[in-house]
Each structure stands twice: as structure tokens, then as C-alpha cells.
Design a protein around this motif. Structure first.
Motif, mmCIF file in Angstrom:
data_model
loop_
_atom_site.group_PDB
_atom_site.id
_atom_site.type_symbol
_atom_site.label_atom_id
_atom_site.label_comp_id
_atom_site.label_asym_id
_atom_site.label_seq_id
_atom_site.Cartn_x
_atom_site.Cartn_y
_atom_site.Cartn_z
ATOM 1 N N MET A 22 9.795 78.162 -79.362
ATOM 2 C CA MET A 22 8.758 78.122 -79.756
ATOM 3 C C MET A 22 9.251 78.672 -81.551
ATOM 4 N N GLU A 23 10.293 79.334 -81.806
ATOM 5 C CA GLU A 23 10.452 80.231 -83.139
ATOM 6 C C GLU A 23 10.780 78.660 -83.038
ATOM 7 N N ALA A 24 11.822 77.802 -82.305
ATOM 8 C CA ALA A 24 12.789 76.844 -82.820
ATOM 9 C C ALA A 24 11.953 75.263 -82.802
ATOM 10 N N GLY A 25 10.658 75.192 -83.208
ATOM 11 C CA GLY A 25 9.984 74.474 -83.411
ATOM 12 C C GLY A 25 9.338 73.438 -81.705
ATOM 13 N N ALA A 26 8.861 73.951 -80.937
ATOM 14 C CA ALA A 26 8.464 73.633 -79.156
ATOM 15 C C ALA A 26 7.218 74.575 -80.258
ATOM 16 N N VAL A 64 9.234 72.862 -71.385
ATOM 17 C CA VAL A 64 9.000 72.549 -72.835
ATOM 18 C C VAL A 64 8.113 71.611 -73.675
ATOM 19 N N LEU A 65 7.162 71.155 -74.502
ATOM 20 C CA LEU A 65 6.561 70.372 -74.811
ATOM 21 C C LEU A 65 6.851 70.051 -76.985
ATOM 22 N N VAL A 66 7.526 68.895 -76.616
ATOM 23 C CA VAL A 66 7.975 68.696 -78.262
ATOM 24 C C VAL A 66 7.990 67.539 -78.089
ATOM 25 N N GLU A 67 7.539 67.371 -79.950
ATOM 26 C CA GLU A 67 7.409 66.476 -80.811
ATOM 27 C C GLU A 67 8.148 65.228 -80.076
ATOM 28 N N PRO A 68 7.674 64.287 -79.801
ATOM 29 C CA PRO A 68 8.437 62.523 -79.729
ATOM 30 C C PRO A 68 9.585 62.158 -80.592
ATOM 31 N N GLU A 69 9.866 62.754 -82.092
ATOM 32 C CA GLU A 69 10.790 62.646 -82.733
ATOM 33 C C GLU A 69 11.468 63.196 -82.748
ATOM 34 N N ASP A 71 14.764 66.776 -82.456
ATOM 35 C CA ASP A 71 15.795 66.349 -82.064
ATOM 36 C C ASP A 71 16.191 67.578 -81.453
ATOM 37 N N ILE A 72 15.949 67.362 -79.781
ATOM 38 C CA ILE A 72 16.370 68.257 -79.233
ATOM 39 C C ILE A 72 17.379 68.793 -78.734
ATOM 40 N N GLU A 73 18.704 68.634 -78.872
ATOM 41 C CA GLU A 73 19.909 69.073 -78.848
ATOM 42 C C GLU A 73 19.806 70.214 -80.016
ATOM 43 N N ASP A 74 19.508 69.655 -80.967
ATOM 44 C CA ASP A 74 18.925 70.623 -82.019
ATOM 45 C C ASP A 74 18.385 72.067 -81.641
ATOM 46 N N MET A 75 16.952 72.018 -81.609
ATOM 47 C CA MET A 75 16.743 72.950 -80.962
ATOM 48 C C MET A 75 17.170 73.777 -79.631
ATOM 49 N N LEU A 76 17.422 72.647 -79.031
ATOM 50 C CA LEU A 76 17.834 74.005 -77.529
ATOM 51 C C LEU A 76 19.091 74.699 -78.634
ATOM 52 N N ALA A 77 20.041 73.892 -78.958
ATOM 53 C CA ALA A 77 21.256 75.352 -80.092
ATOM 54 C C ALA A 77 19.802 76.240 -80.696
ATOM 55 N N VAL A 78 19.547 76.382 -81.352
ATOM 56 C CA VAL A 78 19.236 77.259 -81.840
ATOM 57 C C VAL A 78 18.908 77.977 -81.170
#
Length: 297
Positions: A22-26, A64-69, A71-78
Motif C-alpha cells: 500500500m505504501e508503495a502505491g497499490a 494487489v490492485l494497481v493502476e493500469p499504468e 510500474d509493477i516491477e518497481d512497486m514490488l521491488a520497493v
């Protein structure tokens, strides 16, 4: 079109990783049983009305629900780096865009408590206004929307048994539904109290939405030594046992005490807990729950 990311994770990290995502943008994160609908499925629950002691399974799946655009790899890495964990394999899937507000609202229909008493969410038209009492109430943070058997039992007692003009205390008021209903059903002065400030504010807002004169306060706002002709407490069995002397003291001579939040199997132990102070008896059962009622004589 939204995107969901599915990640397998063990129980020990499920909650912390949910927060990190959630903190990473989910947009949202839910935890599911990885083995749901299989022979390995493990039930996760507490006693009805109580939070379970854990919020994940031994092998959990994060959705995990995310915006269409995004960056999933970056979000998961963070998120995983924050917990010093390697990013595991994951699956993505597309989710059709929906009107989530309307979808949620569609799950909550008007609830018939008695023929003349209904709980009606504000987005529904309240029909037959002249012929029945409609309590306008939406699902929210505070407990008590009329859908749970314990709330229904208390409302049914108020509709069937409460004398007109009596003073009423709603102890552990939650959404304020019982106090609001009591006032609409003809009670005199009505007060509700709860230890949760959010519940008290929710009750105040709900009373205003129903154009109802009921007062809601935190426990320190109660008048010392005050008594009421009807005291209703819809909480849980253990608090009800601990509160027995205090709740009975709130009941005026000749007044009634109504208790719910009690499983049928707990009936006798609650009656026994109150026996030194007041004689309580089973009033009605509903789907494994019961209401006890006593009169102070």
C-alpha cells in the motif's frame, strides 16, 4: 481496465507485506487462502462478533490492485526491499473497470425488522413512508446496520415490547441504530454511549440523518447515578458478564434490561452471571444468537 497482481506469501509476512505494498502505491491489497476450495483449505475465524487472532493463512495469496499504468516491477521491488525479502514469481490479470460504489451499494438492500420497521440505506427509495418506520442507515465503521441477528433481536424487542415514553440507554451504541429506533418507536429521552469516539460520531451523524433527537456520548459523558427505564446492550458475552453490576445499576426500578450479542450455547452462563443482580430470561433466538430480557423489581 485495472490490473491485479497475485503473489503467494507465507503467513509470517502477509500483513507486513500488505502494508508495504500500500505504501508503495497499490490501490488495495486483500489476503486470501492459497488453498481455498481444496482439501487443504484451512478455516480462519474467531468467535462470531470477534476479530480472529491472525489475519492470514499458512500459505496466503495477496491480491494487489494497481493502476493500469503502474510500474509493477518497481512497486514490488520497493515493497519487498522494505522487508528484506526477494521478489517472488507473481501473476497478473486484467480487471474490468466497474462503478465500485454502485457495486458495493447493490449488496445492501432494505432490511425488514418487523412489518412496520425497516432499515433502508440512503441510496434506496424509502417506500410506504406513511405506513412504516424507515431507519435510514448506511454500512460504515460502527457496528450495527440491522443485518446481524443480535441487532435484529434488539430492534424486534423495542418494536414489540418497549412502552411508549420511556427513557432509554443504548450501551455500546455502535452506529446508534438501537437508540434511533427507540426514539422513532416512541421513547422519551434517549442516550447512547460507546468507548469508540468514531462510533459516537457515527451515531450522532446517523441520528441527524434520521431527524432524531437522541444524545450520544463517550462513557465519561454519562451522568453519574442516572437510571433508565430501558437499558439495551448489544455487545459480546464476556463484556456483558463483566459489566453485569454496572448495567443493572443503570436500570430504573420496574425497568427492563435487554442483552444481546450472546450465542445460544452461552444462554445459561449469562443468566447465571446476572442472577445475583437481576433475573434474566430468554426472549427470542435468531440464527444461533439470543436476546435475554429482565425486569428490575
Amino acid at each position: 481496465m485495472w490490473t491485479e497482481v497475485l503473489i503467494s506469501i507465507d503467513e509470517a509476512h502477509a500483513e507486513d507485506l500488505s502494508d508495504a505494498l500500500m505504501e508503495a502505491g497499490a490501490l488495495s491489497v486483500s489476503v486470501e487462502d492459497e488453498n481455498a476450495d481444496t482439501d487443504a483449505e484451512v478455516p480462519l475465524y474467531g468467535e462470531p462478533g470477534m476479530e480472529p487472532t491472525t489475519h492470514a493463512w499458512q500459505q496466503s495469496r495477496l491480491v494487489v490492485l494497481v493502476e493500469p499504468e503502474a510500474d509493477i516491477e518497481d512497486m514490488l521491488a520497493v515493497a519487498f526491499d522494505a522487508l528484506d525479502l526477494p521478489v517472488p514469481a507473481y501473476i497478473t490479470r486484467k480487471v474490468e473497470a466497474q462503478d465500485w460504489v454502485r457495486l458495493t451499494q447493490s449488496q445492501f438492500e432494505p432490511i425488514e425488522i418487523t412489518r412496520n420497521l425497516w432499515i433502508v440505506p440512503t441510496w434506496h427509495n424509502a417506500e410506504d413512508e406513511a405506513e412504516r418506520i424507515n431507519l435510514r442507515l448506511d454500512p460504515g465503521l460502527a457496528f450495527g446496520t440491522g443485518s446481524h441477528p443480535t441487532t435484529r433481536l434488539c430492534l424486534q424487542w423495542l418494536a414489540a415490547e418497549m412502552p411508549k415514553g420511556v427513557t432509554v440507554l443504548d450501551y455500546g451504541c455502535g452506529s446508534g441504530i438501537l437508540a434511533i429506533a427507540a426514539k422513532k418507536l416512541g421513547a422519551g429521552d434517549v442516550i447512547g454511549t460507546d468507548i469508540d469516539p468514531q462510533a459516537v460520531q457515527s451515531a450522532i451523524d446517523n441520528a441527524s440523518a434520521n431527524d432524531t433527537q437522541a444524545r450520544f456520548v463517550l462513557p465519561d459523558g454519562m451522568v453519574s447515578g442516572s437510571t433508565y427505564q430501558v437499558v439495551v446492550a448489544n455487545i459480546l458475552s464476556n463484556p456483558l458478564k463483566l459489566l453485569a453490576p454496572a448495567l443493572v445499576n443503570y436500570v430504573a426500578e420496574g425497568g427492563h434490561l435487554v442483552l444481546s450479542g450472546i450465542l445460544e450455547r452461552q444462554t445459561e452462563e449469562l443468566i447465571e452471571a446476572y442472577s445475583p443482580y437481576m433475573k434474566m430470561a430468554l426472549w427470542r433466538a435468531d440464527d444461533g444468537w439470543i436476546a435475554l430480557v429482565g425486569q428490575k423489581v
